[in-house]
Design a protein around this motif. Sequence first.
Motif, PDB file in Angstrom:
ATOM      1  N   ARG A  61       7.380   0.296 -27.151  1.00 27.39           N
ATOM      2  CA  ARG A  61       6.778   0.726 -25.878  1.00 27.39           C
ATOM      3  C   ARG A  61       7.851   1.077 -24.851  1.00 27.39           C
ATOM      4  NH1 ARG A  61       3.157  -3.609 -27.210  1.00 27.39           N
ATOM      5  NH2 ARG A  61       1.091  -2.775 -27.766  1.00 27.39           N
ATOM      6  N   GLU A  65       8.038   4.540 -22.767  1.00 30.62           N
ATOM      7  CA  GLU A  65       7.884   4.499 -21.313  1.00 30.62           C
ATOM      8  C   GLU A  65       9.152   4.944 -20.603  1.00 30.62           C
ATOM      9  OE1 GLU A  65       6.756   0.491 -20.752  1.00 30.62           O
ATOM     10  OE2 GLU A  65       4.715   0.750 -21.560  1.00 30.62           O
ATOM     11  N   SER A  70       5.445  10.160 -25.065  1.00 30.40           N
ATOM     12  CA  SER A  70       4.552   9.229 -25.746  1.00 30.40           C
ATOM     13  C   SER A  70       4.937   9.042 -27.206  1.00 30.40           C
ATOM     14  CB  SER A  70       3.112   9.753 -25.657  1.00 30.40           C
ATOM     15  OG  SER A  70       2.234   8.944 -26.386  1.00 30.40           O
ATOM     16  N   ASN A  71       5.068   7.772 -27.616  1.00 27.35           N
ATOM     17  CA  ASN A  71       5.334   7.391 -29.011  1.00 27.35           C
ATOM     18  C   ASN A  71       6.651   7.955 -29.556  1.00 27.35           C
ATOM     19  OD1 ASN A  71       2.748   5.902 -29.941  1.00 27.35           O
ATOM     20  ND2 ASN A  71       1.975   7.743 -28.914  1.00 27.35           N
ATOM     21  N   PRO A 143      -0.881  10.502 -23.449  1.00 25.30           N
ATOM     22  CA  PRO A 143      -0.151   9.314 -23.011  1.00 25.30           C
ATOM     23  C   PRO A 143      -0.691   8.057 -23.697  1.00 25.30           C
ATOM     24  CG  PRO A 143      -0.810  10.670 -21.143  1.00 25.30           C
ATOM     25  CD  PRO A 143      -1.535  11.204 -22.337  1.00 25.30           C
ATOM     26  N   GLY A 144       0.175   7.054 -23.798  1.00 25.26           N
ATOM     27  CA  GLY A 144      -0.230   5.797 -24.413  1.00 25.26           C
ATOM     28  C   GLY A 144       0.555   5.526 -25.676  1.00 25.26           C
ATOM     29  N   GLU A 145       1.097   4.310 -25.777  1.00 25.98           N
ATOM     30  CA  GLU A 145       1.917   3.940 -26.924  1.00 25.98           C
ATOM     31  C   GLU A 145       1.054   3.286 -28.005  1.00 25.98           C
ATOM     32  OE1 GLU A 145       5.109   4.889 -26.947  1.00 25.98           O
ATOM     33  OE2 GLU A 145       4.666   5.747 -24.980  1.00 25.98           O
ATOM     34  N   GLU A 146       1.292   3.674 -29.249  1.00 19.60           N
ATOM     35  CA  GLU A 146       0.564   3.111 -30.386  1.00 19.60           C
ATOM     36  C   GLU A 146       1.571   2.585 -31.406  1.00 19.60           C
ATOM     37  OE1 GLU A 146      -2.584   2.740 -30.485  1.00 19.60           O
ATOM     38  OE2 GLU A 146      -3.213   4.014 -28.805  1.00 19.60           O
ATOM     39  N   THR A 153      -3.969   6.837 -36.062  1.00 18.37           N
ATOM     40  CA  THR A 153      -4.577   7.301 -34.819  1.00 18.37           C
ATOM     41  C   THR A 153      -4.460   8.809 -34.662  1.00 18.37           C
ATOM     42  OG1 THR A 153      -4.137   5.198 -33.723  1.00 18.37           O
ATOM     43  CG2 THR A 153      -4.525   7.103 -32.301  1.00 18.37           C
TER      44      THR A 153
END
Length: 402
Positions: A61, A65, A70-71, A143-146, A153
Amino acid sequence: MSEAGGLHTLAYVTVSAVKYGLAVYKALAWVRERIPSLLLMAVGALAGGTAFTAAIPVVYRWIGETSGISNLATPVVYTEVLVCFGCLRVLALLWSPRQLAVSEGGRPPRGIGMRGAVRRVLPLYAAAIVVMWALFLSADLPPGEEPMTFDITFSARPPVLAFVLVYQAAFGWALWSMVYVCSQRLKDVHDPILRRSLRVLVIGCTFIGGYGVCKVLAIFGAVLGSSTLDILSTDVGPALSALGGVVTTTGWTWAALGTRRQRRRDFYALETLWTTVTQADPGVILHSPPSGSAWEFHTLRRAHEIRDGQLALRPWTSQDIVNAARRLDEHGLDSPDRDALAAAAGIRGALGALRAGRPPRQPCERLPGIDVPPQAERRHLVAVARQLDSPLVARVLAETEQ
């Protein structure tokens, strides 16, 4: 993959630490000995440790960030994995039984050696990494960490699916080629330390290969709209990967420690033989105390001094004693053991003749074992050392004195 209890974080931290430790150990060994395979192992272990570090959820993460992409940690992890397995692929080429057989046959083989192997692997893996990054950056991820579910996903997005499949293809090619090469080498290798190392490496790589299989199955399940196989990607696969990483690293570490212990045993096994043969010419001794960090150097030098001592004893070595020792085959001795027995008997007889001042009627034309190949010389001299005070040598000397 579930993060409950921090089990995955603990597993990744543990594997990272083990990999970094192996990288330091192999790097120090390479500095001492300059053996290409040691450098490959050091680079591969360092890349593997970095991959597991970047895969730790909190680190994953932080990378995304901090970079604002993202990722981003996913291609970072995959790149490090490909560097690690690219090194494995080079090792697989260097260890290939077919290539080793050609090399040992005395003909200059094509593609053998570090440079040739790197030239065959580097362009393909560099291209795979470039293609992976291009596909990832073109995926336009939200956006958003996986950190644990990236593959399943986003695998419905064609660039991500292609990105993951390129990674799995390059990863799997190196992995399974190493499994094949090590399995083939096990048929020809008799050294117990190397056999155990190869066996453990096969087991560890098979576990890691299970990770790849689980990932591919889960990805295609997600592409088809099913989440039934998600657990393979989120739990089973990473667990197999971590287990395989520990097993392979442990195997390499055991092999290194076992080799180090064997070198010490060889050094001390040669002590009596070295003391015996250098009596003929103490000038062959290049004295310096053994260092715990240079057993290989001191063992090689001791073997060289033993050979010089044997040559100094050659005028006093009886051909009759050597022939008698070689005829002593009722104990089921094979050719290398008979050569060791003949060499030990010749040395004992030569020292006796030297002390008595009576040269043999027929000096030995060719010292037994003097022409063994370099890779077998230490094993031969250790066998000579063990025969030096054996009943068989005493019997040979008694028979030739009659």
